[in-house]
Motif scaffolding. Structure first.
Motif, PDB file in Angstrom:
ATOM      1  N   VAL A 113       0.838  -1.208   0.000  1.00 40.53           N
ATOM      2  CA  VAL A 113       0.000   0.000   0.000  1.00 40.53           C
ATOM      3  C   VAL A 113       0.870   1.254   0.000  1.00 40.53           C
ATOM      4  O   VAL A 113       0.612   2.202  -0.748  1.00 40.53           O
ATOM      5  CB  VAL A 113      -0.964  -0.011   1.204  1.00 40.53           C
ATOM      6  CG1 VAL A 113      -1.650   1.328   1.374  1.00 40.53           C
ATOM      7  CG2 VAL A 113      -1.992  -1.114   1.041  1.00 40.53           C
ATOM      8  N   VAL A 114       1.915   1.255   0.800  1.00 39.60           N
ATOM      9  CA  VAL A 114       2.826   2.406   0.830  1.00 39.60           C
ATOM     10  C   VAL A 114       3.488   2.602  -0.534  1.00 39.60           C
ATOM     11  O   VAL A 114       3.616   3.731  -1.022  1.00 39.60           O
ATOM     12  CB  VAL A 114       3.888   2.225   1.945  1.00 39.60           C
ATOM     13  CG1 VAL A 114       5.007   3.245   1.813  1.00 39.60           C
ATOM     14  CG2 VAL A 114       3.242   2.325   3.303  1.00 39.60           C
TER      15      VAL A 114
ATOM     16  N   VAL B 141       2.316   1.737  -3.529  1.00 39.87           N
ATOM     17  CA  VAL B 141       1.328   2.247  -4.491  1.00 39.87           C
ATOM     18  C   VAL B 141       1.096   3.737  -4.283  1.00 39.87           C
ATOM     19  O   VAL B 141       1.092   4.519  -5.241  1.00 39.87           O
ATOM     20  CB  VAL B 141       0.003   1.456  -4.371  1.00 39.87           C
ATOM     21  CG1 VAL B 141      -1.125   2.150  -5.110  1.00 39.87           C
ATOM     22  CG2 VAL B 141       0.190   0.040  -4.889  1.00 39.87           C
ATOM     23  N   VAL B 142       0.933   4.152  -3.036  1.00 30.09           N
ATOM     24  CA  VAL B 142       0.711   5.571  -2.738  1.00 30.09           C
ATOM     25  C   VAL B 142       1.930   6.390  -3.144  1.00 30.09           C
ATOM     26  O   VAL B 142       1.800   7.488  -3.697  1.00 30.09           O
ATOM     27  CB  VAL B 142       0.376   5.762  -1.244  1.00 30.09           C
ATOM     28  CG1 VAL B 142       0.399   7.229  -0.855  1.00 30.09           C
ATOM     29  CG2 VAL B 142      -0.973   5.146  -0.933  1.00 30.09           C
ATOM     30  N   LEU B 143       3.116   5.866  -2.892  1.00 29.64           N
ATOM     31  CA  LEU B 143       4.339   6.572  -3.269  1.00 29.64           C
ATOM     32  C   LEU B 143       4.439   6.758  -4.777  1.00 29.64           C
ATOM     33  O   LEU B 143       4.745   7.852  -5.261  1.00 29.64           O
ATOM     34  CB  LEU B 143       5.557   5.806  -2.746  1.00 29.64           C
ATOM     35  CG  LEU B 143       6.915   6.423  -3.027  1.00 29.64           C
ATOM     36  CD1 LEU B 143       7.064   7.718  -2.238  1.00 29.64           C
ATOM     37  CD2 LEU B 143       8.021   5.458  -2.658  1.00 29.64           C
TER      38      LEU B 143
ATOM     39  N   LEU C  22       1.974   6.755  -6.994  1.00 29.99           N
ATOM     40  CA  LEU C  22       0.945   7.702  -7.437  1.00 29.99           C
ATOM     41  C   LEU C  22       1.315   9.140  -7.095  1.00 29.99           C
ATOM     42  O   LEU C  22       1.133  10.042  -7.915  1.00 29.99           O
ATOM     43  CB  LEU C  22      -0.401   7.337  -6.812  1.00 29.99           C
ATOM     44  CG  LEU C  22      -1.030   6.035  -7.299  1.00 29.99           C
ATOM     45  CD1 LEU C  22      -2.294   5.732  -6.504  1.00 29.99           C
ATOM     46  CD2 LEU C  22      -1.331   6.114  -8.783  1.00 29.99           C
ATOM     47  N   SER C  23       1.860   9.366  -5.906  1.00 29.38           N
ATOM     48  CA  SER C  23       2.207  10.738  -5.513  1.00 29.38           C
ATOM     49  C   SER C  23       3.396  11.263  -6.312  1.00 29.38           C
ATOM     50  O   SER C  23       3.429  12.441  -6.669  1.00 29.38           O
ATOM     51  CB  SER C  23       2.480  10.817  -4.014  1.00 29.38           C
ATOM     52  OG  SER C  23       3.613  10.041  -3.687  1.00 29.38           O
TER      53      SER C  23
END
Length: 74
Positions: free
Chosen positions: A31-32, A34-36, A38-39
């Motif tokens: 999850v971390v 994927v968020v990284l 995307l950001s």
């Protein structure tokens, strides 16, 4: 001595949690990641000056965490 008392279920619960712990670490890491990704993609679309600022803030955060880690070690 009989080992089948109230304490034996606690050991079973701890063993089960020990088996599940690496799985949850993988889920949290995914999850971390994927968020990284995307950001970083969104930040890259905003332009070069925003990327430079973001890199400087990230570098400062890394140095800050390293200093705190060294100070609290011991």
């Amino acid at each position: 001595m009989d080992e089948s008392g109230r304490g034996s279920s606690v050991f079973a619960e701890e063993a089960l949690l020990g088996l599940l712990l690496p799985f949850w670490q993988v889920v949290i890491g995914a999850v971390v990641l994927v968020v990284l990704v995307l950001s970083v993609g969104r930040l890259a679309r905003r332009g070069k000056s925003r990327m430079t600022t973001a890199l400087l803030v990230t570098a400062a955060a890394i140095v800050g965490f390293a200093v705190i880690g060294v100070l609290l070690e011991g």
